[in-house]
Write an enzyme that holds these catalytic residues in place. Structure first.
Site, short mmCIF file in Angstrom:
data_model
loop_
_atom_site.label_atom_id
_atom_site.label_comp_id
_atom_site.label_asym_id
_atom_site.label_seq_id
_atom_site.Cartn_x
_atom_site.Cartn_y
_atom_site.Cartn_z
N TYR A 53 0.84 -1.22 0.00
CA TYR A 53 0.00 0.00 0.00
C TYR A 53 0.87 1.27 0.00
O TYR A 53 0.37 2.37 -0.18
CB TYR A 53 -0.96 0.02 1.20
N ILE A 247 -15.49 7.94 8.03
CA ILE A 247 -14.82 7.18 9.11
C ILE A 247 -15.66 7.28 10.38
O ILE A 247 -15.90 6.27 11.06
CB ILE A 247 -13.39 7.72 9.36
#
Ligand SMILES: NC(=O)c1ccc[n+]([C@@H]2O[C@H](COP(=O)([O-])OP(=O)(O)OC[C@H]3O[C@@H](n4cnc5c(N)ncnc54)[C@H](OP(=O)(O)O)[C@@H]3O)[C@@H](O)[C@H]2O)c1
Length: 276
Positions: A53, A247
């Site tokens: 990532y 989130i």
């Protein structure tokens, strides 16, 4: 109860938080840093990372700055699937720890049975070598639990026949409309816990009319519906968001779906756009 406060007991008694925060596609730097910092502030305690990532340093900085004690966190790392020999596996493991600035992983998994982009070949021997290396890291207490990702029944059979430790976890792509029931049954039978990545179908599931209808009925967001679905199916979802608002709301899955709503989601067809 909100799954963010729940844990699953793995076969070796390690407890894994049910709700994980994924870090794929979080751009290295401020974006990854702020997203992970906010996720931890909202109560996420499971952070899913991978060296591929390319943002481990920012993720690690957020972990440190959050002030959350290390022993309250569950950090998953992943072995890049194109490296399967012992030295390479250990080198990647050490590099990820260093990038993240941590001493150990709670869970370390082989990211895939084959290198990304390859669809041919079993890689059985290579996966045994890689997994045996994880077993050694586990015996050396460098990692609390070990596992695999994207492994099918055949891939798992190979590990079970040739290695000593049954993988504690298999991390698979799983969401309403994409539920590999045979693989789930196989893993349940062997006491392999299942993590569900892409529980929102990369976001494509959210405008689905059935998801929208259930969200309206329950006064939930579509994302909360998708997360509740995976939790109630017995898997541990790993969801990603870069938006602070997303989130925050993903951390508040406070309501359960009815059995009728679960059946409606079970009946969804797989969205062909996902994983293009
Ligand atoms: N083992 C593997 O091979 C593998 C493969 C894929 C993924 N993973 C792991 O699983 C994690 C999650 O997978 P994912 O990123 O594919 O999937 P996801 O959680 O299913 O979807 C993420 C997408 O949904 C959007 N989103 C999140 N919350 C939302 C909300 N409340 N409302 C509207 N949109 C929302 C995000 O947008 P914003 O970013 O704009 O907020 C993002 O575009 C990854 O980060 C990674 O850690 C592992």
């Amino acid at each position: 109860m909100n799954p963010i406060n729940q844990t699953i007991q793995l076969a070796n008694d390690v407890r894994m938080p049910v709700l994980g925060f994924g870090t794929w596609h979080l751009k290295d730097g401020e974006i990854a840093y702020q997203a992970v910092l906010h996720a931890l502030k909202c109560g996420f305690r499971h952070i899913d990372t991978a060296i591929v990532y390319q943002n481990e340093a920012s993720v690690g900085r957020a972990i440190r700055d959050s002030g959350v004690p290390r022993d309250e966190l569950f950090i998953t790392g992943k072995q890049p699937p194109h490296i399967k020999h012992e030295k390479g596996v250990v080198r990647m493991f050490e590099r990820s720890l260093k990038n993240l600035g941590i001493e150990y992983f709670d869970l370390y998994i082989i990211n895939a049975p084959r290198p990304f982009g390859e669809t041919e070949g079993d890689y059985f021997e290579e996966n045994v070598t890689a997994y045996k290396t994880l077993e050694q890291l586990y015996r050396d207490e460098r990692v609390c639990a070990i596992g695999v990702s994207n492994f099918t029944e055949r891939d798992l059979d190979n590990i079970l026949s040739n290695c000593d430790i049954v993988p504690h976890v298999n991390q698979i792509g799983y969401f309403a409309g994409k539920t590999d029931d045979a693989l789930v049954t196989y893993c349940n039978d062997k006491n392999i816990a299942l993590q569900a990545y892409s529980p929102l179908g990369n976001g494509y599931l959210l405008p689905n009319p059935v998801v929208q209808q259930i969200a309206a009925e329950n006064d939930m967001t579509p994302a909360q519906v998708c997360l509740a679905y995976v939790v109630q199916k017995g898997l541990a979802p790993i969801t990603k968001a870069s938006s602070i608002e997303h989130i925050t709301s993903n951390a508040q899955v406070n309501q359960e779906l009815t059995s009728q709503q679960l059946s409606m989601l079970d009946a969804l067809d797989e969205d062909p756009r996902v994983f293009d």
